[in-house]
Scaffold this active site. Structure first.
Site, PDB file in Angstrom:
ATOM      1  N   ASP A 284       0.864  -5.599  -7.994  1.00  0.00           N
ATOM      2  CA  ASP A 284       0.262  -4.452  -7.316  1.00  0.00           C
ATOM      3  C   ASP A 284       0.991  -4.292  -5.988  1.00  0.00           C
ATOM      4  O   ASP A 284       0.828  -5.109  -5.078  1.00  0.00           O
ATOM      5  CB  ASP A 284      -1.234  -4.682  -7.094  1.00  0.00           C
ATOM      6  CG  ASP A 284      -1.965  -3.419  -6.644  1.00  0.00           C
ATOM      7  OD1 ASP A 284      -1.324  -2.557  -6.003  1.00  0.00           O
ATOM      8  OD2 ASP A 284      -3.168  -3.303  -6.931  1.00  0.00           O
TER       9      ASP A 284
ATOM     10  N   ARG B 228       0.764  -1.810  -3.787  1.00  0.00           N
ATOM     11  CA  ARG B 228       0.170  -0.818  -2.902  1.00  0.00           C
ATOM     12  C   ARG B 228      -0.152  -1.388  -1.520  1.00  0.00           C
ATOM     13  O   ARG B 228      -0.622  -2.514  -1.396  1.00  0.00           O
ATOM     14  CB  ARG B 228      -1.098  -0.238  -3.528  1.00  0.00           C
ATOM     15  CG  ARG B 228      -0.810   0.624  -4.743  1.00  0.00           C
ATOM     16  CD  ARG B 228      -2.068   1.077  -5.429  1.00  0.00           C
ATOM     17  NE  ARG B 228      -2.785  -0.043  -6.056  1.00  0.00           N
ATOM     18  CZ  ARG B 228      -3.879   0.113  -6.801  1.00  0.00           C
ATOM     19  NH1 ARG B 228      -4.369   1.320  -7.007  1.00  0.00           N
ATOM     20  NH2 ARG B 228      -4.469  -0.941  -7.340  1.00  0.00           N
TER      21      ARG B 228
END
Length: 215
Positions: free
Chosen positions: A136, A138
């Site tokens: 991930d 982000r």
């Protein structure tokens, strides 16, 4: 966790956009764009209902998903989550931050490459790892800037993802409550949702409860 409050952004423009979804639901959104966001991306804030009605507006950080949001792909739950979030936020008052973070930050082409590996048996996290990409990628610094600029330093966060709340807290945003979203399961996305629910040492799971194969 050390707080690192980022520099505030500046509002670039506001415009009212009438939203209409495939099931007929309609609502007006106050769409806000920004200058000086940390990553330079064109993120949007959608003000829904009356965001000022509460000292803790309901907020959803929604990462862009072209395949799910626009084309209705059943391989993920992004489109249904977007639809759910807009209505729930409009009812209570708050913001949907539409963040340009396709594929959990890896981009559209890489996401489709990961899909091809998933078709060979890898789960969503293992597929990213096989491509040399983060599980991930982000970063929510821009989201924290947007919330500070909008005058929303204290929020209720509409999310099943503990990492979102953790990052926002580290960036100076107070998450008073993490409000779970619904589980939008289908035969096409059940494996994907179970992978999110099980989680990894990095993601820590999304707190989803999948009760049966047909859930």
């Amino acid at each position: 966790m050390t707080s690192r409050t980022p520099q505030p952004a500046r509002i670039r423009t506001r415009v009212t956009v009438p939203l209409r979804f495939g099931d007929g639901y309609r609502v007006d959104a106050d769409v806000v764009t920004f200058h000086d966001l940390a990553d330079g991306a064109e993120h949007l804030a959608l003000g829904l209902g009356d965001p000022g009605a509460s000292t803790t507006p309901l907020v959803r950080l929604h990462s862009e998903c072209l395949t799910g949001d626009v084309f209705g792909s059943a391989r993920c739950d992004c489109g249904p989550q977007l639809r759910e979030a807009v209505e729930r936020i409009a009812e209570r008052g708050g913001y949907l931050l539409y963040l340009r973070q396709e594929g959990r930050g890896i981009g559209l082409y890489n996401k489709l490459d990961a899909y091809a590996l998933q078709d060979r048996g890898l789960d969503t996290y293992a597929a990213n790892a096989a491509l040399g990409l983060p599980e991930d990628g982000r970063d929510y610094t821009a989201a924290a800037q947007m919330l500070q600029t909008l005058g929303a330093p204290r929020i209720d966060l509409l999310s099943n993802n503990p990492d979102k709340a953790g990052q926002l807290a580290a960036l100076g945003i107070t998450v008073a409550e993490r409000v779970p979203t619904g589980v939008h399961a289908s035969p096409s996305n059940l494996r994907y949702l179970r992978t999110k629910a099980t989680g990894t040492p990095l993601t820590l799971g999304h707190g989803l409860e999948l009760l049966s194969e047909g859930a």
